[in-house]
Each structure stands twice: as C-alpha cells, then as structure tokens.
Design an enzyme around this catalytic site. Sequence first.
Site, PDB file in Angstrom:
ATOM      1  N   LYS A  93       0.856  -1.182   0.000  1.00  0.00           N
ATOM      2  CA  LYS A  93       0.000   0.000   0.000  1.00  0.00           C
ATOM      3  C   LYS A  93       0.892   1.231   0.000  1.00  0.00           C
ATOM      4  O   LYS A  93       1.681   1.446   0.915  1.00  0.00           O
ATOM      5  CB  LYS A  93      -0.901  -0.010   1.228  1.00  0.00           C
ATOM      6  CG  LYS A  93      -1.758   1.247   1.333  1.00  0.00           C
ATOM      7  CD  LYS A  93      -2.773   1.152   2.452  1.00  0.00           C
ATOM      8  CE  LYS A  93      -3.560   2.434   2.558  1.00  0.00           C
ATOM      9  NZ  LYS A  93      -4.553   2.391   3.638  1.00  0.00           N
ATOM     10  N   LYS A  95      -2.176  -1.527  -3.910  1.00  0.00           N
ATOM     11  CA  LYS A  95      -3.027  -0.334  -3.844  1.00  0.00           C
ATOM     12  C   LYS A  95      -2.170   0.910  -3.919  1.00  0.00           C
ATOM     13  O   LYS A  95      -1.203   0.989  -3.163  1.00  0.00           O
ATOM     14  CB  LYS A  95      -3.789  -0.383  -2.520  1.00  0.00           C
ATOM     15  CG  LYS A  95      -4.644   0.839  -2.282  1.00  0.00           C
ATOM     16  CD  LYS A  95      -5.288   0.763  -0.937  1.00  0.00           C
ATOM     17  CE  LYS A  95      -5.960   2.098  -0.676  1.00  0.00           C
ATOM     18  NZ  LYS A  95      -6.387   2.226   0.686  1.00  0.00           N
TER      19      LYS A  95
HETATM   20  C1  PBG Z   1      -7.245   3.323   5.238  1.00  0.00           C
HETATM   21  C2  PBG Z   1      -7.713   3.276   3.859  1.00  0.00           C
HETATM   22  C3  PBG Z   1      -7.583   4.280   2.893  1.00  0.00           C
HETATM   23  C4  PBG Z   1      -8.161   3.799   1.736  1.00  0.00           C
HETATM   24  C5  PBG Z   1      -8.651   2.536   2.015  1.00  0.00           C
HETATM   25  N1  PBG Z   1      -8.353   2.222   3.329  1.00  0.00           N
HETATM   26  C6  PBG Z   1      -7.055   5.650   2.999  1.00  0.00           C
HETATM   27  C7  PBG Z   1      -5.694   5.965   3.347  1.00  0.00           C
HETATM   28  O1  PBG Z   1      -4.798   5.140   3.507  1.00  0.00           O
HETATM   29  O2  PBG Z   1      -5.481   7.163   3.517  1.00  0.00           O
HETATM   30  C8  PBG Z   1      -8.210   4.546   0.439  1.00  0.00           C
HETATM   31  C9  PBG Z   1      -9.112   4.031  -0.579  1.00  0.00           C
HETATM   32  C10 PBG Z   1      -9.371   4.931  -1.725  1.00  0.00           C
HETATM   33  O3  PBG Z   1      -8.708   5.951  -1.966  1.00  0.00           O
HETATM   34  O4  PBG Z   1     -10.314   4.600  -2.447  1.00  0.00           O
HETATM   35  N2  PBG Z   1      -8.197   2.881   6.135  1.00  0.00           N
END
Ligand code: PBG
Length: 323
Positions: free
Chosen positions: A192, A245
Amino acid sequence: MFRRGRRLRANSAIRSLVRENSLSVDDFIYPVFVVEGKDIKREISSLKGNYHWSVDRLEELVDELNEAKIKSVILFGIPEHKDCVGSEAYNENGIVQKAIRRLRELSPELYIITDVCMCEYTDHGHCGILNDHDVNNDKTLVYLGEIALSHAKAGADMVAPSDMMDGRIAYIRNVLDENGYENLPIMSYAAKYSSAFYGPFREAAGSAPSFGDRKSYQMDPANSREAMAEIEADLNEGADIIMVKPAMSYLDIVREARDKINVPICVYNVSGEYAMVKNAGEAGLINEKLVALEMLLSMKRAGAKMIITYYALEAAKWLKEEE
Ligand code: PBG
C-alpha cells in the site's frame, strides 16, 4: 514475409476466441461506507454514484447488489465519535459491527470483508496509536487485533488490514486463531503506497491526517523491490490474499507479484482513479463506460484476480449490456 496480426482481429467471433482476459462481475468487490444515524442514503460528493448508508437503509443496497449479482463488499465505517485510540473501531456496537450484523441478516450469502484500520476512528486521523508525532507500531498491533476480532465476532467473512504496521498479519492471525477463527481469511493490503490518489476517499471517510502524512508507514511510490519484500513478509506471516493499492499506476507491481507468488492478488481501484474517470466522462472528454471497463480489464491483464472498485455496480450493469 511479415506477421499478419490482423488475421486474428478480422471479426468479433475470432477476436473473442483469441481474447486472453475478461472482466466478470465475479471479480468485483464493492466498497460500502456506513454511517451512524437514521434514514441516510447520502451521495458522497467526492465519489459520485456512491453513498453513505445508515444501517436501517442497507436493505436497498442489498437489493442493488443482488440485482447486479455482486457477491462481495468491503465495509468502511464512519463513526460519530473519534478519540486518540479509535475506540469505536473495536466497539461491539460500533458502526461497522452493526452493519455486518444487519447485512448478514439481510443476506446470508453476501461475502462481507472489513477494512481493519484506525484512521477513520482516531481524532488525529493516523492509522494507529501515536507516540509524540509518530505511530507506534507495536502498540497499534494490539488494537488492530481487537478490531479484527470484533469484526469476526460480528460475522465478517474476511478481514483486510490496511494500516501498514509491521507484523500485523502475524499478530491478527494469532488473535483470530486463539479465538476459534482459524478459518477466517486475511487479505493483506500488503503493498500500500503513500499515494495522492486517496484524496476523494479521505473526504468520503473523514480520515485525512490532522497533521503530517502517512509516509512513515505507507510505501514510497518510487519503490518496487520493497513491494516484493512487503508481500513476501505478509505471506510468511499468513496472509491468504495480498493486495496492491492503488491499482492503475501500480500495475507493474501487480505483474511482478503475479509472476513471483502463488496466492490470489487483489487490487484496489482507488478513489482518485475512479474520480478521474467519472469526472472526465461527465465533462464529455472521454467515453466513461469504455474507459472504466478498459481500466478494470487492464488490472486483470496485469494479473489481479479481484478488484475493489467504486465502479462495481455500474460496471456490472455495463457488462450485462454487452452480453
Ligand atoms: C485506510 C484506507 C484508505 C483507503 C482505504 N483504506 C485511505 C488511506 O490510507 O489514507 C483509500 C481508498 C481509496 O482511496 O479509495 N483505512
């Protein structure tokens, strides 16, 4: 002599015979945002076509999912009360826990995945417990274990930790196993990235950090070998599915992972990717349907098996039209 590639592109029958990849509604996981309150189905301004749902309105969502034949969702909760330890995240009567129970009641077959993280629940918006101005890794693990367990107890089918703390998969696996949930799978947000593509989500979930950024726990977009190290670590700790991601700008990571590992790969087609296509479509710059389907197909071609996407409901309808 030259290669006549056009021979196999002459008509739609031969094109479909030689087609290597395809999109199916079976690939989609729909993200669902649940909020406290009553009688709420409110469009999320940053993610048009997606809604904040109160628990009492979820029946309408389940009808839409059934109609579209979408079998899985990933839940995000937006609590009314936030504090420094994100206590609503592991409250058995927290918003996600209530939503899981209601969805289970409405649809025994719906596959319910939960996002395990703290950023929507902490008053500072970071993904864990703070020590001065940084997230304390090992203290956070204890809370993540509590959150995952509370989701399991409420009836979740799978947990998906998105916090990017080190050692969380092993920690959560152990907590689940000790409590009799050894058959509950973990989908790890393994690679991520610290990405600007999450902008619209943070507005939708009210989870922007109140200071600083997430660069001390999410990955540097410049790195790919590091992604393989993260993925291998999470597999060794017991992850069943690994996620990359965001998706669109990281398809090289998906391909490399697909070539190296042997578990299913999930991609998260994140909020910024959705919003770009949606808004360019509405501005008349691109054909939204064709671009969205092409974007999703590229994720399959790169090697992902499943796709979390805000387009799930719409794409399911578009695929049906094509049949
Ligand atoms: C964190 C989380 C995020 C997203 C999914 N889970 C945000 C982040 O890390 O700031 C982002 C998903 C998206 O942008 O569609 N709980």
